[in-house]
Design a protein around this motif. Structure first.
Motif, PDB file in Angstrom:
ATOM      1  N   MET A 164      50.084  78.011  -6.372  1.00 47.38           N
ATOM      2  CA  MET A 164      49.268  78.182  -7.366  1.00 47.38           C
ATOM      3  C   MET A 164      49.107  76.896  -8.383  1.00 47.38           C
ATOM      4  O   MET A 164      50.073  76.427  -8.826  1.00 47.38           O
ATOM      5  CB  MET A 164      49.477  79.432  -8.359  1.00 47.38           C
ATOM      6  N   SER A 165      48.105  76.258  -8.544  1.00 46.70           N
ATOM      7  CA  SER A 165      47.841  75.198  -9.452  1.00 46.70           C
ATOM      8  C   SER A 165      47.805  75.680 -10.770  1.00 46.70           C
ATOM      9  O   SER A 165      47.428  76.641 -11.120  1.00 46.70           O
ATOM     10  CB  SER A 165      46.599  74.307  -8.775  1.00 46.70           C
ATOM     11  N   LYS A 166      48.144  74.571 -11.443  1.00 45.82           N
ATOM     12  CA  LYS A 166      48.290  74.613 -13.093  1.00 45.82           C
ATOM     13  C   LYS A 166      46.747  75.229 -13.633  1.00 45.82           C
ATOM     14  O   LYS A 166      46.711  76.177 -14.331  1.00 45.82           O
ATOM     15  CB  LYS A 166      48.644  73.645 -13.727  1.00 45.82           C
ATOM     16  N   GLN A 167      45.704  74.609 -13.014  1.00 46.46           N
ATOM     17  CA  GLN A 167      44.340  75.185 -13.353  1.00 46.46           C
ATOM     18  C   GLN A 167      44.142  76.582 -12.937  1.00 46.46           C
ATOM     19  O   GLN A 167      43.498  77.622 -13.829  1.00 46.46           O
ATOM     20  CB  GLN A 167      43.297  74.080 -12.637  1.00 46.46           C
ATOM     21  N   GLN A 168      44.445  76.970 -11.754  1.00 40.77           N
ATOM     22  CA  GLN A 168      44.341  78.270 -11.354  1.00 40.77           C
ATOM     23  C   GLN A 168      45.218  79.178 -12.217  1.00 40.77           C
ATOM     24  O   GLN A 168      44.815  80.435 -12.591  1.00 40.77           O
ATOM     25  CB  GLN A 168      44.724  78.632  -9.899  1.00 40.77           C
ATOM     26  N   ILE A 169      46.231  78.884 -12.569  1.00 38.74           N
ATOM     27  CA  ILE A 169      47.059  79.713 -13.415  1.00 38.74           C
ATOM     28  C   ILE A 169      46.487  79.966 -14.783  1.00 38.74           C
ATOM     29  O   ILE A 169      46.466  81.057 -15.472  1.00 38.74           O
ATOM     30  CB  ILE A 169      48.414  79.016 -13.601  1.00 38.74           C
ATOM     31  N   VAL A 170      45.931  78.655 -15.334  1.00 38.07           N
ATOM     32  CA  VAL A 170      45.171  78.788 -16.584  1.00 38.07           C
ATOM     33  C   VAL A 170      44.190  79.754 -16.497  1.00 38.07           C
ATOM     34  O   VAL A 170      43.928  80.569 -17.543  1.00 38.07           O
ATOM     35  CB  VAL A 170      44.912  77.261 -17.225  1.00 38.07           C
ATOM     36  N   ASP A 171      43.483  79.798 -15.565  1.00 40.18           N
ATOM     37  CA  ASP A 171      42.191  80.292 -15.277  1.00 40.18           C
ATOM     38  C   ASP A 171      42.403  81.986 -15.362  1.00 40.18           C
ATOM     39  O   ASP A 171      41.563  82.936 -15.778  1.00 40.18           O
ATOM     40  CB  ASP A 171      41.378  79.864 -14.145  1.00 40.18           C
ATOM     41  N   GLN A 172      43.640  82.172 -14.715  1.00 40.93           N
ATOM     42  CA  GLN A 172      43.835  83.764 -14.336  1.00 40.93           C
ATOM     43  C   GLN A 172      44.693  84.372 -15.578  1.00 40.93           C
ATOM     44  O   GLN A 172      44.553  85.568 -15.680  1.00 40.93           O
ATOM     45  CB  GLN A 172      44.539  83.768 -13.023  1.00 40.93           C
ATOM     46  N   VAL A 173      45.691  83.591 -15.967  1.00 41.69           N
ATOM     47  CA  VAL A 173      46.216  84.080 -17.097  1.00 41.69           C
ATOM     48  C   VAL A 173      45.913  83.802 -18.580  1.00 41.69           C
ATOM     49  O   VAL A 173      46.024  84.848 -19.236  1.00 41.69           O
ATOM     50  CB  VAL A 173      47.827  83.611 -16.773  1.00 41.69           C
ATOM     51  N   TRP A 174      45.413  82.960 -18.863  1.00 39.55           N
ATOM     52  CA  TRP A 174      44.831  82.588 -20.268  1.00 39.55           C
ATOM     53  C   TRP A 174      43.415  82.707 -20.334  1.00 39.55           C
ATOM     54  O   TRP A 174      42.991  83.135 -21.362  1.00 39.55           O
ATOM     55  CB  TRP A 174      45.257  81.260 -20.739  1.00 39.55           C
ATOM     56  N   GLU A 175      42.786  82.548 -19.257  1.00 36.65           N
ATOM     57  CA  GLU A 175      41.219  82.588 -19.261  1.00 36.65           C
ATOM     58  C   GLU A 175      40.853  82.054 -20.467  1.00 36.65           C
ATOM     59  O   GLU A 175      39.688  82.396 -21.076  1.00 36.65           O
ATOM     60  CB  GLU A 175      40.721  84.356 -19.437  1.00 36.65           C
TER      61      GLU A 175
END
Length: 219
Positions: A164-175
């Motif tokens: 999972m890319s950092k951008q994917q993680i930011v989008d899903q975890v932090w929104e």
């Protein structure tokens, strides 16, 4: 202190014990003579007998002996029939409460994790997430996580084996849009590693210039 004063102090301490116990601890000595102990037929007699009957009937509640019997043989017998601790009279109420709380902590840590599917949980290797209880265990040890750490770990487990890319993680975890600054992901991954990967084998893997994944080293 006179004998009568000591006896009065001990009696007063014993009278307070029922209110002071953390819930879930059984005092076999105090329970002797009670009309009934739920689920334990014929639970009368000595504290030793009661504790033995508790264990024979599958009752796993922690047990503390409070007794005037103070020889090594007495203590060995009490612990051998299933007691978790043995405190001789007269005793400090503060010490009793501290011992009871310590036993309950150990009991909770040693409690077997329920099947993840029974609690809407997730599992990867020896890592278990109970989503309903908001509890994470690894190798059957409860791991304390912040809400953000919990959400990040859950996302990694849900996508175990995938990078999972950092951008994917930011989008899903932090929104939340950090404007391309993904340093928060690296920071929280390091927090998780200190807690989750204190056990072997390490599960959180970094894929350079790509992102992060949850996988066993051999995969």
């Amino acid at each position: 202190m006179s004998h009568d004063e000591r006896a009065a102090e001990t009696a007063e301490g014993e009278a307070q014990c029922g209110a002071a116990y953390p819930t879930g601890v059984v005092d076999c000595a105090q329970a002797v003579g009670s009309p009934a102990v739920p689920g334990v037929p014929g639970a009368h007699g000595s504290g030793i007998d009661l504790c033995r009957r508790l264990r024979e009937n599958g009752v796993l509640a922690p047990v503390i002996f409070l007794t005037a019997r103070r020889t090594v043989a007495d203590k060995v017998e009490g612990l051998s029939v299933g007691g978790d601790d043995y405190l001789t009279k007269p005793f400090s109420l503060d010490e009793l409460v501290a011992r009871a709380r310590a036993i309950l902590r150990r009991s909770q840590l040693a409690a077997p994790a329920p099947p993840p599917e029974a609690t809407g949980g997730l599992r990867y290797a020896d890592l278990v997430i109970d989503q309903e209880a908001y509890v994470v265990r690894r190798q059957n040890v409860v791991i304390d996580l912040s809400p953000t750490e919990f959400n990040l770990l859950r996302y990694l487990v849900q996508n175990a084996g995938r990078v999972m890319s950092k951008q994917q993680i930011v989008d899903q975890v932090w929104e939340y849009d950090f404007g391309g600054n993904h340093g928060v992901v690296s920071t929280y991954i390091s927090y998780l590693r200190r807690k989750i990967d204190q056990f072997d084998p390490p599960l959180i893997q970094t894929i350079p210039r790509v992102g992060y994944t949850l996988r066993l080293p051999a995969e």
